[in-house]
Design a protein around this motif. Structure first.
Motif, PDB file in Angstrom:
ATOM      1  N   TYR A  96      -5.007   1.335  32.608  1.00  0.00           N
ATOM      2  CA  TYR A  96      -4.871   0.314  33.476  1.00  0.00           C
ATOM      3  C   TYR A  96      -3.557  -0.910  33.000  1.00  0.00           C
ATOM      4  O   TYR A  96      -3.222  -1.550  33.922  1.00  0.00           O
ATOM      5  CB  TYR A  96      -6.037  -0.800  33.453  1.00  0.00           C
ATOM      6  N   ILE A  97      -2.827  -0.312  31.978  1.00  0.00           N
ATOM      7  CA  ILE A  97      -1.721  -0.993  31.496  1.00  0.00           C
ATOM      8  C   ILE A  97      -0.461  -0.303  32.173  1.00  0.00           C
ATOM      9  O   ILE A  97       0.070   0.792  31.702  1.00  0.00           O
ATOM     10  CB  ILE A  97      -1.474  -1.004  30.356  1.00  0.00           C
ATOM     11  N   SER A  98      -0.076  -0.713  33.522  1.00  0.00           N
ATOM     12  CA  SER A  98       0.989   0.325  34.324  1.00  0.00           C
ATOM     13  C   SER A  98       2.458   0.033  33.699  1.00  0.00           C
ATOM     14  O   SER A  98       3.216   0.853  33.929  1.00  0.00           O
ATOM     15  CB  SER A  98       1.053  -0.367  35.620  1.00  0.00           C
ATOM     16  N   ARG A  99       2.623  -1.204  33.010  1.00  0.00           N
ATOM     17  CA  ARG A  99       3.981  -1.453  32.352  1.00  0.00           C
ATOM     18  C   ARG A  99       3.964  -2.439  31.369  1.00  0.00           C
ATOM     19  O   ARG A  99       3.461  -3.602  31.650  1.00  0.00           O
ATOM     20  CB  ARG A  99       4.959  -1.792  33.546  1.00  0.00           C
ATOM     21  N   VAL A 100       4.878  -2.300  30.409  1.00  0.00           N
ATOM     22  CA  VAL A 100       5.237  -3.169  29.404  1.00  0.00           C
ATOM     23  C   VAL A 100       6.777  -3.377  29.552  1.00  0.00           C
ATOM     24  O   VAL A 100       7.499  -2.452  29.029  1.00  0.00           O
ATOM     25  CB  VAL A 100       4.682  -3.019  28.165  1.00  0.00           C
ATOM     26  N   LEU A 101       7.277  -4.258  30.131  1.00  0.00           N
ATOM     27  CA  LEU A 101       8.935  -4.603  30.483  1.00  0.00           C
ATOM     28  C   LEU A 101       9.386  -5.291  29.359  1.00  0.00           C
ATOM     29  O   LEU A 101       9.005  -6.543  29.559  1.00  0.00           O
ATOM     30  CB  LEU A 101       9.269  -4.572  32.011  1.00  0.00           C
ATOM     31  N   TYR A 102      10.689  -5.282  28.870  1.00  0.00           N
ATOM     32  CA  TYR A 102      11.296  -6.292  28.006  1.00  0.00           C
ATOM     33  C   TYR A 102      12.728  -6.373  28.435  1.00  0.00           C
ATOM     34  O   TYR A 102      13.436  -5.645  28.478  1.00  0.00           O
ATOM     35  CB  TYR A 102      11.334  -5.996  26.625  1.00  0.00           C
ATOM     36  N   GLU A 103      12.956  -8.025  29.118  1.00  0.00           N
ATOM     37  CA  GLU A 103      14.371  -8.156  29.445  1.00  0.00           C
ATOM     38  C   GLU A 103      14.676  -9.646  28.880  1.00  0.00           C
ATOM     39  O   GLU A 103      13.981 -10.610  29.443  1.00  0.00           O
ATOM     40  CB  GLU A 103      14.406  -8.237  31.153  1.00  0.00           C
ATOM     41  N   LYS A 104      15.121  -9.256  27.461  1.00  0.00           N
ATOM     42  CA  LYS A 104      15.357 -10.504  26.799  1.00  0.00           C
ATOM     43  C   LYS A 104      15.761 -11.858  27.721  1.00  0.00           C
ATOM     44  O   LYS A 104      16.752 -11.817  28.475  1.00  0.00           O
ATOM     45  CB  LYS A 104      16.531 -10.322  25.588  1.00  0.00           C
ATOM     46  N   PRO A 105      14.909 -12.782  27.364  1.00  0.00           N
ATOM     47  CA  PRO A 105      13.702 -13.273  26.515  1.00  0.00           C
ATOM     48  C   PRO A 105      12.572 -12.934  27.119  1.00  0.00           C
ATOM     49  O   PRO A 105      11.616 -13.518  26.650  1.00  0.00           O
ATOM     50  CB  PRO A 105      14.069 -14.643  26.279  1.00  0.00           C
ATOM     51  N   ILE A 163       9.081 -11.129  28.466  1.00  0.00           N
ATOM     52  CA  ILE A 163       8.268  -9.895  28.237  1.00  0.00           C
ATOM     53  C   ILE A 163       7.235  -9.810  29.641  1.00  0.00           C
ATOM     54  O   ILE A 163       6.637 -10.959  29.622  1.00  0.00           O
ATOM     55  CB  ILE A 163       7.422  -9.899  27.023  1.00  0.00           C
ATOM     56  N   THR A 164       7.157  -8.916  30.212  1.00  0.00           N
ATOM     57  CA  THR A 164       6.285  -8.847  31.365  1.00  0.00           C
ATOM     58  C   THR A 164       5.418  -7.529  31.299  1.00  0.00           C
ATOM     59  O   THR A 164       5.687  -6.449  31.015  1.00  0.00           O
ATOM     60  CB  THR A 164       7.022  -8.585  32.823  1.00  0.00           C
ATOM     61  N   ILE A 165       3.964  -7.801  31.301  1.00  0.00           N
ATOM     62  CA  ILE A 165       2.924  -7.004  31.081  1.00  0.00           C
ATOM     63  C   ILE A 165       2.241  -6.799  32.581  1.00  0.00           C
ATOM     64  O   ILE A 165       1.715  -7.921  33.056  1.00  0.00           O
ATOM     65  CB  ILE A 165       2.078  -7.360  29.971  1.00  0.00           C
ATOM     66  N   ASP A 166       2.115  -5.639  33.045  1.00  0.00           N
ATOM     67  CA  ASP A 166       1.570  -5.244  34.425  1.00  0.00           C
ATOM     68  C   ASP A 166       0.207  -4.612  34.111  1.00  0.00           C
ATOM     69  O   ASP A 166      -0.076  -3.723  33.613  1.00  0.00           O
ATOM     70  CB  ASP A 166       2.385  -4.648  35.178  1.00  0.00           C
ATOM     71  N   LEU A 167      -0.857  -5.424  34.528  1.00  0.00           N
ATOM     72  CA  LEU A 167      -2.470  -4.829  34.103  1.00  0.00           C
ATOM     73  C   LEU A 167      -2.895  -4.513  36.080  1.00  0.00           C
ATOM     74  O   LEU A 167      -2.581  -5.238  36.744  1.00  0.00           O
ATOM     75  CB  LEU A 167      -3.137  -5.703  33.809  1.00  0.00           C
ATOM     76  N   LYS A 168      -3.130  -3.079  36.235  1.00  0.00           N
ATOM     77  CA  LYS A 168      -3.597  -2.740  37.717  1.00  0.00           C
ATOM     78  C   LYS A 168      -4.722  -2.240  37.616  1.00  0.00           C
ATOM     79  O   LYS A 168      -4.998  -1.262  36.659  1.00  0.00           O
ATOM     80  CB  LYS A 168      -2.489  -1.866  38.270  1.00  0.00           C
ATOM     81  N   GLN A 169      -5.815  -2.678  38.414  1.00  0.00           N
ATOM     82  CA  GLN A 169      -7.170  -2.055  38.325  1.00  0.00           C
ATOM     83  C   GLN A 169      -7.666  -2.227  39.688  1.00  0.00           C
ATOM     84  O   GLN A 169      -8.444  -3.326  39.854  1.00  0.00           O
ATOM     85  CB  GLN A 169      -7.992  -2.676  37.113  1.00  0.00           C
ATOM     86  N   ASN A 170      -7.895  -1.155  40.451  1.00  0.00           N
ATOM     87  CA  ASN A 170      -8.618  -1.261  41.643  1.00  0.00           C
ATOM     88  C   ASN A 170     -10.263  -1.087  41.630  1.00  0.00           C
ATOM     89  O   ASN A 170     -10.742  -0.707  40.272  1.00  0.00           O
ATOM     90  CB  ASN A 170      -8.253  -0.026  42.401  1.00  0.00           C
ATOM     91  N   SER A 171     -10.923  -1.608  42.482  1.00  0.00           N
ATOM     92  CA  SER A 171     -12.592  -1.721  42.258  1.00  0.00           C
ATOM     93  C   SER A 171     -12.865  -0.138  42.221  1.00  0.00           C
ATOM     94  O   SER A 171     -13.557  -0.042  41.522  1.00  0.00           O
ATOM     95  CB  SER A 171     -13.119  -2.371  43.611  1.00  0.00           C
TER      96      SER A 171
END
Length: 285
Positions: A154-163, A165-173
């Motif tokens: 369910y963790i689709s992406r952890v992206l770092y672009e200083k400064p 940090i973006t975390i994408d959580l995806k979860q369909n029913s």
């Protein structure tokens, strides 16, 4: 008696079949301390005894602009689709975030719309060198899967672009089984940890990456639902409304000038015809 390691806002803890069960403050709903408590019950507990309830994105992503309120929860712990504060009501998603304008008590919320994508955006404090992207990705992936018990898929992406940090959580029913934690609950626990108000019992999150403590200046959470939110013009930002008003005023001014010009042209034509008639009468005389 037992200690609820994953929720400090509980009472009446007891062991049943080797599991610590406690009553959630404010609702009295029994919660299993081996897993995360639902966000709705946590908000309910936080509001108990409190006097005030304030505290490039996808097209339909929206923030929680209302903050904390005293929610109505189902017995299962999930949010009721319709939430009210006195005579003012609104519809929420599975994360308990308002997705409509506020209306009177006659408002109908036919279904609890699922939040399928949560974007957590953090800005770390100023630093001379960037963080190590791989170390950062490993830290947040392991933290979310171990501390918050979310399946890594369910963790689709952890992206770092200083400064940032973006975390994408995806979860369909359709993906989520009944025993799994919900991404909305994970995001709430995580946000509380990052802001130094951990829900865990005496177990603060160690924000250390490559033996360096990480400090955050800002954390924002965005929500994307299965069905787009239903906000009207009233929910637009003042800046955007000002632009729209300026455009409307300009259009109205343009119409007024056009009408006035046409009227002036009309008078000129009539005057010209009148002069021609007088000339004809003069010739005939």
């Amino acid at each position: 008696a037992c200690v609820c390691e994953k929720n400090k806002r509980v009472t009446n803890c007891r062991v049943a079949n080797g599991v610590c069960w406690c009553d959630s403050v404010g609702s009295g709903v029994s919660v299993n301390c081996d897993t995360l408590t639902s966000k709705c019950l946590l908000m309910k507990a936080e509001m108990t005894g409190s006097k005030s309830g304030r505290r490039e994105k996808p097209k339909d992503a929206f923030e929680d602009t209302d903050g904390l309120y005293d929610p109505e929860c189902e017995n299962t712990g999930v949010f009721k689709a319709k939430q009210c504060n006195g005579t003012t009501c609104w519809c929420v998603n599975t994360a308990g975030v308002r997705r409509t304008d506020k209306h009177d008590a006659d408002l109908k919320c036919n279904q609890l719309v699922r939040t399928i994508w949560i974007i957590i955006e953090m800005k770390h404090a100023e630093r001379n060198t960037p963080l190590n992207s791989e170390s950062l990705k490993k830290f947040f992936t392991e933290t979310i899967t171990n501390r918050y018990m979310l399946d890594g898929r369910y963790i689709s992406r952890v992206l770092y672009e200083k400064p940032y940090i973006t975390i994408d959580l995806k979860q369909n029913s359709s993906d989520k089984s009944s025993g799994e934690v919900d991404i909305a609950d994970v995001a709430y626990y995580f946000e509380k940890d990052v802001k130094g108000d951990s829900i865990f019992h005496g177990n603060k999150l160690n924000m250390s990456i490559d033996n360096e403590m990480l400090r955050f200046e800002k954390t924002v959470v965005y929500y994307v639902d299965e069905i787009a939110p239903e906000f009207s013009m009233k929910s637009l930002t003042p800046g955007l409304i000002a632009v729209i008003v300026v455009v409307i005023v300009a259009i109205v001014a343009g119409i007024v000038v056009l009408v006035f010009t046409r009227r002036r042209k009309g008078k000129y034509v009539k005057a010209e015809v009148k002069e021609m008639n007088e000339m004809h009468r003069g010739l005939n005389a």
